[in-house]
Design a protein around this motif. Structure first.
Motif, PDB file in Angstrom:
ATOM      1  N   ALA A 190     -28.015   9.174 -41.829  1.00 17.92           N
ATOM      2  CA  ALA A 190     -27.285   9.964 -42.828  1.00 17.92           C
ATOM      3  C   ALA A 190     -26.808  11.283 -42.238  1.00 17.92           C
ATOM      4  O   ALA A 190     -25.661  11.710 -42.470  1.00 17.92           O
ATOM      5  CB  ALA A 190     -28.177  10.220 -44.041  1.00 17.92           C
ATOM      6  N   TRP A 217     -14.869   3.934 -42.739  1.00 19.57           N
ATOM      7  CA  TRP A 217     -14.903   4.964 -43.771  1.00 19.57           C
ATOM      8  C   TRP A 217     -14.074   4.508 -44.963  1.00 19.57           C
ATOM      9  O   TRP A 217     -12.915   4.133 -44.823  1.00 19.57           O
ATOM     10  CB  TRP A 217     -14.377   6.293 -43.222  1.00 19.57           C
ATOM     11  CG  TRP A 217     -15.403   6.994 -42.362  1.00 19.57           C
ATOM     12  CD1 TRP A 217     -15.526   6.918 -41.007  1.00 19.57           C
ATOM     13  CD2 TRP A 217     -16.445   7.854 -42.816  1.00 19.57           C
ATOM     14  NE1 TRP A 217     -16.582   7.678 -40.576  1.00 19.57           N
ATOM     15  CE2 TRP A 217     -17.167   8.274 -41.657  1.00 19.57           C
ATOM     16  CE3 TRP A 217     -16.843   8.321 -44.072  1.00 19.57           C
ATOM     17  CZ2 TRP A 217     -18.265   9.128 -41.746  1.00 19.57           C
ATOM     18  CZ3 TRP A 217     -17.933   9.174 -44.148  1.00 19.57           C
ATOM     19  CH2 TRP A 217     -18.630   9.570 -43.003  1.00 19.57           C
ATOM     20  N   THR A 238     -16.930   7.706 -47.589  1.00 21.72           N
ATOM     21  CA  THR A 238     -18.274   7.172 -47.391  1.00 21.72           C
ATOM     22  C   THR A 238     -18.243   6.124 -46.279  1.00 21.72           C
ATOM     23  O   THR A 238     -17.331   5.309 -46.211  1.00 21.72           O
ATOM     24  CB  THR A 238     -18.809   6.522 -48.689  1.00 21.72           C
ATOM     25  OG1 THR A 238     -18.730   7.454 -49.752  1.00 21.72           O
ATOM     26  CG2 THR A 238     -20.259   6.092 -48.501  1.00 21.72           C
ATOM     27  N   HIS A 277     -19.156   2.837 -44.396  1.00 22.67           N
ATOM     28  CA  HIS A 277     -19.586   1.473 -44.698  1.00 22.67           C
ATOM     29  C   HIS A 277     -19.577   0.650 -43.412  1.00 22.67           C
ATOM     30  O   HIS A 277     -19.235   1.158 -42.340  1.00 22.67           O
ATOM     31  CB  HIS A 277     -18.671   0.838 -45.748  1.00 22.67           C
ATOM     32  CG  HIS A 277     -18.776   1.453 -47.106  1.00 22.67           C
ATOM     33  ND1 HIS A 277     -19.351   0.815 -48.178  1.00 22.67           N
ATOM     34  CD2 HIS A 277     -18.362   2.669 -47.560  1.00 22.67           C
ATOM     35  CE1 HIS A 277     -19.299   1.602 -49.246  1.00 22.67           C
ATOM     36  NE2 HIS A 277     -18.698   2.726 -48.904  1.00 22.67           N
ATOM     37  N   GLN A 296     -22.338  -1.489 -50.302  1.00 22.07           N
ATOM     38  CA  GLN A 296     -23.073  -0.231 -50.284  1.00 22.07           C
ATOM     39  C   GLN A 296     -22.768   0.550 -48.996  1.00 22.07           C
ATOM     40  O   GLN A 296     -22.418  -0.042 -47.978  1.00 22.07           O
ATOM     41  CB  GLN A 296     -24.579  -0.470 -50.423  1.00 22.07           C
ATOM     42  CG  GLN A 296     -25.222  -1.229 -49.280  1.00 22.07           C
ATOM     43  CD  GLN A 296     -25.209  -2.711 -49.456  1.00 22.07           C
ATOM     44  OE1 GLN A 296     -24.136  -3.317 -49.412  1.00 22.07           O
ATOM     45  NE2 GLN A 296     -26.376  -3.318 -49.601  1.00 22.07           N
ATOM     46  N   PRO A 297     -22.891   1.864 -49.040  1.00 24.51           N
ATOM     47  CA  PRO A 297     -22.701   2.656 -47.815  1.00 24.51           C
ATOM     48  C   PRO A 297     -23.665   2.212 -46.720  1.00 24.51           C
ATOM     49  O   PRO A 297     -24.735   1.653 -47.005  1.00 24.51           O
ATOM     50  CB  PRO A 297     -23.011   4.085 -48.274  1.00 24.51           C
ATOM     51  CG  PRO A 297     -22.749   4.074 -49.745  1.00 24.51           C
ATOM     52  CD  PRO A 297     -23.161   2.707 -50.216  1.00 24.51           C
TER      53      PRO A 297
END
Length: 288
Positions: free
Chosen positions: A214, A245, A249, A251, A267-268
């Protein structure tokens, strides 16, 4: 120009290219593919002429997205008999998806459009030093795949710059499970794989731990190659794809087993990794 005429022109170029470049010169090793897959490659390379000004990452994603929805199919490379350069686009697993997209991008970035040029790129991507010399010449372990292409200058690794750390890894999965690999019934092939595993087990490898992804995500670019390292003993990397992106976010564009198709992860990437308890982290590479 109608689509039918366009396809006939492409087929004419394809047949001319194959006879001239594959059989008129000492070219690639024997290959296995359908006419439909040959046509698809030629059409994609023709379309890619419009992407000449795009970055490598943009081209990787553009090619990758043309396969969205393609079914996930494993073991398409495992044909009986001598090793061949296999092209099978109607079903892809995570590695064959990544290899085909990378080979298409490599070909397009040189301005080439022939099927023979694409096969040369695919062979370069899939085999050690680009040489198809039997089953053991294929880069089976993705750790070996990465290190070979970083050493050749095709890729640059960014794992350590993102906050990664070195760790040791033992490799033994293939030789310990020869029942999964029919070609390992050949004692010489099995011994060659054992020697590769022994060599790989003597080194340390970069890994960005899952809990650091993250924080590092902002420095990962669309089109970066993502290799996911798991706790599965003896194998290390168990899944691969491309960073993508989407509306701010990060992915993963990959051939996934959850919905059994090529997709951009719903989901990311951070959440995708967090949901898998056996994932340790990732390695991140970039096409030069």
């Amino acid at each position: 120009m109608s689509s039918a005429i366009f396809r006939l022109l492409i087929l004419s170029v394809l047949l001319s290219s194959l006879s001239r470049e594959l059989f008129g010169q000492q070219a690639q090793a024997a290959f296995h593919c359908s006419e439909a897959d040959q046509m698809k490659i030629m059409e994609l390379l023709a379309e890619a002429q419009d992407w000449q000004e795009s970055s490598a990452g943009e081209q990787l994603l553009a090619f990758g997205k043309t396969f969205l929805g393609t079914p996930y199919v494993a073991k398409t490379l495992e044909l009986p008999g001598p090793e061949q350069l296999v092209l099978h686009l109607s079903g892809l697993d995570c590695t064959t998806f990544l290899e085909n997209v990378l080979a298409l991008t490599m070909t397009a970035r040189t301005g080439k459009t022939s099927f023979a040029d694409y096969l040369e790129a695919l062979q370069t991507v899939r085999y050690r030093d680009g040489q198809l010399e039997g089953y053991a010449s294929r880069l089976h372990y993705f750790t070996d795949w990465i290190d070979s292409h970083v050493a050749s200058g095709l890729l640059e690794e960014h794992t350590l710059q993102l906050g990664g750390e070195y760790r040791r890894q033992d490799f033994f999965f293939m030789s310990s499970h020869p029942e999964f690999y029919p070609q390992l019934r050949d004692p010489q092939a099995l011994e060659a794989i054992r020697q590769q595993e022994k060599r790989l087990s003597q080194s340390r490898y970069p890994l960005l731990p899952k809990h650091k992804v993250a924080q590092a995500a902002a420095s990962i670019q669309s089109g970066d190659l993502i290799a996911i390292h798991s706790q599965v003993k003896g194998i290390a990397i168990t899944h691969v794809g491309f960073a993508s992106w989407q509306e701010g976010t990060l992915h993963l564009l990959h051939a996934g087993t959850e919905r059994m198709q090529v997709e951009i992860s719903p989901q990311p990437l951070v959440d995708y990794l967090a949901a898998q308890s056996r994932v340790l982290g990732i390695r991140v590479m970039r096409l030069r």
